[in-house]
Design an enzyme around this catalytic site. Structure first.
Site, mmCIF file in Angstrom:
data_model
loop_
_atom_site.group_PDB
_atom_site.id
_atom_site.type_symbol
_atom_site.label_atom_id
_atom_site.label_comp_id
_atom_site.label_asym_id
_atom_site.label_seq_id
_atom_site.Cartn_x
_atom_site.Cartn_y
_atom_site.Cartn_z
ATOM 1 N N THR A 162 1.018 -1.168 -0.091
ATOM 2 C CA THR A 162 -0.109 0.016 0.017
ATOM 3 C C THR A 162 1.001 1.215 -0.008
ATOM 4 O O THR A 162 0.480 2.251 -0.746
ATOM 5 C CB THR A 162 -0.780 0.066 1.212
ATOM 6 N N HIS A 214 2.012 1.718 -3.458
ATOM 7 C CA HIS A 214 0.939 2.332 -4.268
ATOM 8 C C HIS A 214 0.861 3.689 -4.201
ATOM 9 O O HIS A 214 0.706 4.691 -4.900
ATOM 10 C CB HIS A 214 -0.190 1.689 -3.939
#
Length: 89
Positions: A41, A44
């Site tokens: 995450t 990202h």
């Protein structure tokens, strides 16, 4: 305190000094982080893949996989107490 923050997408994050967190609501918990991990995450976010979907405001503190000790709790918190060891996700 020190925090790893994304200032611009597709660039390395920076270590910044930011204010210590404070209890703002009855269910808040402040944790003194003893260790932090980087997950997909976080990558990202660095790569800008969350920009359209989540619109994180930059600079953005990354690192949500942490472990540490409860430092402060809001008045409505009943499941942890100051000094407890915790993991966060």
């Amino acid at each position: 305190m020190k925090a790893v923050r994304v200032h611009d997408y597709h660039t390395d994050p920076k270590i910044d000094d930011i204010p210590e967190p404070e209890i703002q609501g009855p269910l808040d918990v402040v944790v003194k982080v003893g260790g932090a991990g980087v997950c997909r995450t976080d990558l990202h976010i660095l790569e800008g893949q969350w920009a359209a979907a989540m619109n994180p405001r930059l600079p953005y503190v990354i690192g949500h996989e942490n472990a540490g000790w409860v430092h402060a709790v809001g008045e409505g918190v009943t499941n942890v107490a100051v000094g407890d060891t915790v993991i966060l996700h």
